[in-house]
Design an enzyme around this catalytic site. Structure first.
Site, PDB file in Angstrom:
ATOM      1  N   SER A  63       8.479  -6.496   5.675  1.00  0.00           N
ATOM      2  CA  SER A  63       8.090  -7.636   4.765  1.00  0.00           C
ATOM      3  C   SER A  63       9.411  -7.764   3.847  1.00  0.00           C
ATOM      4  O   SER A  63       9.440  -8.846   3.081  1.00  0.00           O
ATOM      5  CB  SER A  63       6.930  -7.604   4.002  1.00  0.00           C
ATOM      6  OG  SER A  63       7.101  -6.428   3.333  1.00  0.00           O
ATOM      7  N   ASP A  64      10.141  -6.973   3.726  1.00  0.00           N
ATOM      8  CA  ASP A  64      11.311  -7.190   2.602  1.00  0.00           C
ATOM      9  C   ASP A  64      12.463  -6.032   2.863  1.00  0.00           C
ATOM     10  O   ASP A  64      12.033  -5.146   3.603  1.00  0.00           O
ATOM     11  CB  ASP A  64      10.943  -6.881   1.089  1.00  0.00           C
ATOM     12  CG  ASP A  64       9.880  -5.508   0.878  1.00  0.00           C
ATOM     13  OD1 ASP A  64       8.814  -5.752   1.157  1.00  0.00           O
ATOM     14  OD2 ASP A  64      10.512  -4.779   0.422  1.00  0.00           O
ATOM     15  N   GLY A 112      -3.788  -2.795   4.301  1.00  0.00           N
ATOM     16  CA  GLY A 112      -4.101  -2.277   3.154  1.00  0.00           C
ATOM     17  C   GLY A 112      -4.988  -3.551   2.445  1.00  0.00           C
ATOM     18  O   GLY A 112      -5.799  -2.969   1.484  1.00  0.00           O
ATOM     19  N   GLU A 141       7.034   2.615   2.514  1.00  0.00           N
ATOM     20  CA  GLU A 141       5.826   2.131   2.382  1.00  0.00           C
ATOM     21  C   GLU A 141       4.754   3.059   1.741  1.00  0.00           C
ATOM     22  O   GLU A 141       5.623   4.039   1.117  1.00  0.00           O
ATOM     23  CB  GLU A 141       5.027   1.446   3.998  1.00  0.00           C
ATOM     24  CG  GLU A 141       4.982   2.664   5.040  1.00  0.00           C
ATOM     25  CD  GLU A 141       3.894   3.482   4.826  1.00  0.00           C
ATOM     26  OE1 GLU A 141       2.761   3.079   5.246  1.00  0.00           O
ATOM     27  OE2 GLU A 141       4.054   4.628   4.391  1.00  0.00           O
TER      28      GLU A 141
HETATM   29  N1  HPA Z   1       8.069  -0.352  -1.183  1.00  0.00           N
HETATM   30  C1  HPA Z   1       7.213   0.094  -0.948  1.00  0.00           C
HETATM   31  N2  HPA Z   1       5.942  -0.124  -0.248  1.00  0.00           N
HETATM   32  C2  HPA Z   1       6.349  -1.245   0.653  1.00  0.00           C
HETATM   33  C3  HPA Z   1       7.440  -1.967   0.255  1.00  0.00           C
HETATM   34  C4  HPA Z   1       8.337  -1.284  -0.711  1.00  0.00           C
HETATM   35  O1  HPA Z   1       9.479  -1.705  -0.866  1.00  0.00           O
HETATM   36  N3  HPA Z   1       7.551  -3.140   1.021  1.00  0.00           N
HETATM   37  C5  HPA Z   1       6.326  -3.213   1.670  1.00  0.00           C
HETATM   38  N4  HPA Z   1       5.530  -2.091   1.346  1.00  0.00           N
END
Ligand code: HPA
Length: 247
Positions: A214-215, A31, A190
């Site tokens: 990533s989270d 991205g 995502e």
């Molecule tokens: N939401 C949307 N897109 C994302 C997120 C999220 O929590 N984390 C990484 N990309």
């Protein structure tokens, strides 16, 4: 210019300033434009920049001796569909693998894991407007999916293969929606895979999304910027193996 005509740059498309032949048929698509530059510098050999319109950086070099490009998608379905359409239609690109990040939904998926998107649910109108009266199933190329799954077996990290949710809304405060998606086996959220899959399907091309978690939506745990870089390398290796399958 008559009304309705779109003005085109002398070389390139409305959003890509490269010449014909500047892109390899296989493309990695993060991205973030800075990540595209880093991939060009550290993962491709002899990479040269081929476009920078609106700061969306693209490079072509090689990987394992095969010509390979990288182009950033920007954020969200509208952005990724613009770049994917122009690459497939005007630059002879046949395969795009998105390499991005995602937020985990169930407890069984942890931060740092990899998610390979075998399907993409979406709240975008895109799955409904392409064919009147039909909600399209948005899915990757089976050939790329299988190659990525094979490559993932060589990685020490946990790799999950399943549906993701490509949302049009980053700041979506709807816990019940994520509960419902989790009950239906959705692994992560995502913002681009569904758009990429829709375009590849319409253009007779191949696509896949390989995502680093990533989270975590439930725990709030998140990778640091530094961890994002190192953990991203595994995603890249899996994505490149998929791109190189049968070429
Ligand atoms: N939401 C949307 N897109 C994302 C997120 C999220 O929590 N984390 C990484 N990309």
């Amino acid at each position: 210019m008559t009304p309705g005509q779109v003005s085109r740059p002398v070389t390139g498309t409305p959003h890509i300033a490269a010449r014909p032949g500047d892109f390899a048929p296989i493309v990695l698509m993060p991205g973030d434009p800075r990540r595209a530059r880093r991939i060009a510098e550290t993962f491709l050999q002899d990479a040269r920049q081929v476009t920078d319109v609106r700061g969306i950086l693209g490079y072509t070099g090689s990987h394992r001796g095969v010509s390979m490009s990288v182009l950033a998608s920007g954020m969200g379905i509208p952005s990724v569909t613009i770049y994917a359409t122009e690459l497939f239609r005007h630059y002879g690109v046949r395969r795009i693998v998105r390499v991005g990040t995602a937020g985990a939904i169930p407890a069984s998926v942890s931060v740092r894991d990899v998610v390979i998107a075998s399907a993409a649910h979406t709240d975008s109108s895109l799955s409904r407007v392409l064919i009147d009266g039909v909600t399209l199933a948005l899915a990757p190329s089976y050939r790329l999916l299988r190659a990525a799954a094979d490559a993932a077996e060589k990685e020490p990290t946990a790799v999950h293969i399943g549906p993701v949710f490509s949302s049009d809304h980053f700041y979506l405060d709807r816990p019940a929606l994520f509960d419902a998606l989790e009950r239906r086996g959705t692994l992560a959220v995502e913002m681009e895979a569904a758009g990429l899959y829709a375009v590849a399907c319409a253009e007779g091309a191949e696509a896949l999304a390989v995502l680093t978690v990533s989270d975590h939506l439930r725990t709030g745990e998140a990778l640091t910027a530094e961890e994002r870089e190192t953990d991203f390398d595994r995603t890249l290796r899996i994505a490149a193996s998929a791109l190189l399958t049968d070429v």
